[in-house]
Write a protein that holds these residues in place. Structure first.
Motif, PDB file in Angstrom:
ATOM      1  N   UNK A  92      75.300  46.302  77.837  1.00 33.06           N
ATOM      2  CA  UNK A  92      74.607  46.741  76.734  1.00 33.06           C
ATOM      3  C   UNK A  92      75.151  48.132  76.007  1.00 33.06           C
ATOM      4  N   UNK A  93      74.389  48.306  74.825  1.00 34.42           N
ATOM      5  CA  UNK A  93      74.912  49.506  74.333  1.00 34.42           C
ATOM      6  C   UNK A  93      74.619  50.618  75.074  1.00 34.42           C
ATOM      7  N   UNK A  94      73.567  50.665  75.908  1.00 31.93           N
ATOM      8  CA  UNK A  94      73.275  51.835  76.806  1.00 31.93           C
ATOM      9  C   UNK A  94      74.429  51.832  77.610  1.00 31.93           C
ATOM     10  N   UNK A  95      75.282  51.025  78.269  1.00 32.03           N
ATOM     11  CA  UNK A  95      76.181  50.866  79.420  1.00 32.03           C
ATOM     12  C   UNK A  95      77.387  51.446  78.516  1.00 32.03           C
TER      13      UNK A  95
ATOM     14  N   UNK B  42      78.188  53.655  83.161  1.00 34.93           N
ATOM     15  CA  UNK B  42      77.614  53.614  84.658  1.00 34.93           C
ATOM     16  C   UNK B  42      78.805  52.860  85.688  1.00 34.93           C
ATOM     17  N   UNK B  43      78.525  53.314  86.886  1.00 33.43           N
ATOM     18  CA  UNK B  43      79.277  52.393  87.977  1.00 33.43           C
ATOM     19  C   UNK B  43      78.418  52.159  89.023  1.00 33.43           C
ATOM     20  N   UNK B  44      78.000  50.855  88.987  1.00 36.20           N
ATOM     21  CA  UNK B  44      76.918  50.422  89.882  1.00 36.20           C
ATOM     22  C   UNK B  44      75.773  51.374  89.623  1.00 36.20           C
ATOM     23  N   UNK B  45      75.173  52.031  90.697  1.00 38.82           N
ATOM     24  CA  UNK B  45      73.669  52.634  90.534  1.00 38.82           C
ATOM     25  C   UNK B  45      74.123  54.193  89.548  1.00 38.82           C
ATOM     26  N   UNK B  46      73.332  54.362  88.747  1.00 42.22           N
ATOM     27  CA  UNK B  46      73.507  55.653  88.229  1.00 42.22           C
ATOM     28  C   UNK B  46      72.052  56.178  87.460  1.00 42.22           C
TER      29      UNK B  46
ATOM     30  N   UNK C  49      61.198  55.987  80.597  1.00 40.87           N
ATOM     31  CA  UNK C  49      62.157  55.418  81.548  1.00 40.87           C
ATOM     32  C   UNK C  49      62.732  53.993  81.233  1.00 40.87           C
ATOM     33  N   UNK C  50      64.041  53.943  81.077  1.00 37.88           N
ATOM     34  CA  UNK C  50      64.614  52.850  80.515  1.00 37.88           C
ATOM     35  C   UNK C  50      65.494  52.226  81.759  1.00 37.88           C
ATOM     36  N   UNK C  51      65.490  50.927  81.999  1.00 37.30           N
ATOM     37  CA  UNK C  51      66.516  50.457  83.151  1.00 37.30           C
ATOM     38  C   UNK C  51      67.126  49.390  82.483  1.00 37.30           C
ATOM     39  N   UNK C  52      68.567  49.188  83.158  1.00 39.29           N
ATOM     40  CA  UNK C  52      69.429  48.199  82.975  1.00 39.29           C
ATOM     41  C   UNK C  52      70.038  47.801  84.280  1.00 39.29           C
TER      42      UNK C  52
END
Length: 208
Positions: free
Chosen positions: A151-154, A159-163, A141-144
């Motif tokens: 970030x690179x993951x974003x 994502x837009x808000x929660x995802x 599990x990864x969180x941002x």
């Protein structure tokens, strides 16, 4: 007579950070977390087999904590059902590229604009409650929760808000959910995968 002020400074304080050393430190942290996750999965399997043997003998025995010796500094990792698995599946280091997990793990990436987002907190709670079952499926599990860092993951997952995003071992995105998703549904999606079916068959053959 004019005196020039004496100015002293440390070259070390002005020495630029070594990017190679920073990368190596982050890489070592990620390898340590992967090792911890693998040791936890092994502990879960051993605990399940011990419980099965206990039932076969007509007695239900409590499984004692299993002490697994790590490879870093000779430290011991105590693997117990519950809290250990919950902490092991969560990757706390900064991950820049999901390709690090290809054919090794199935990442679940949870985004939010704040760690106080109710959806984020509920999703994390769902994942923690069934961490053992997720560990058996090679989930990490990864969180941002900081959109300001971009970030690179974003940048990759947008994502837009929660995802919540579930990624398969081959790196493809399996699920995207804008609201908390139950672990039961997550595991159903994972268990339908050909790669997961192969893992189940291989485990059965090794146990048989």
């Amino acid at each position: 007579m004019t005196f020039m002020p004496f100015v002293s400074f440390s070259m070390a304080a002005h020495r630029p950070a070594n990017p190679q050393r920073s990368w190596l430190r982050r890489r070592t942290q990620r390898l340590a977390e992967r090792l911890k996750l693998k040791l936890t999965r092994a502990a879960v399997v051993i605990a399940e087999k011990a419980a099965t043997l206990g039932k076969a003998g007509g007695q239900m025995k409590h499984v004692l904590p299993i002490v697994l010796v790590g490879l870093f500094g000779g430290s011991a990792v105590i693997a117990e059902s519950g809290d250990t698995a919950a902490s092991s599946i969560f990757i706390t280091t900064d991950v820049q590229d999901l390709n690090e997990f290809v054919w090794e793990n199935r990442p679940i990436v949870v985004f939010a604009d704040s760690p106080n987002d109710p959806n984020f907190r509920q999703q994390i709670e769902f994942l923690e409650e069934r961490a053992n079952e997720l560990a058996e499926r090679d989930v990490v599990v990864l969180t941002d929760t900081d959109p300001s860092k971009d970030s690179a993951l974003r940048q990759k997952l947008r994502p837009r808000g929660f995802m919540m995003v579930l990624v398969s071992k081959d790196g493809s995105v399996l699920l995207r959910k804008p609201f908390p998703w139950s672990v039961r549904e997550l595991m159903r999606s994972i268990d339908r995968l050909p790669s997961r079916q192969r893992e189940i068959r291989e485990r059965r053959e090794s146990d048989g």
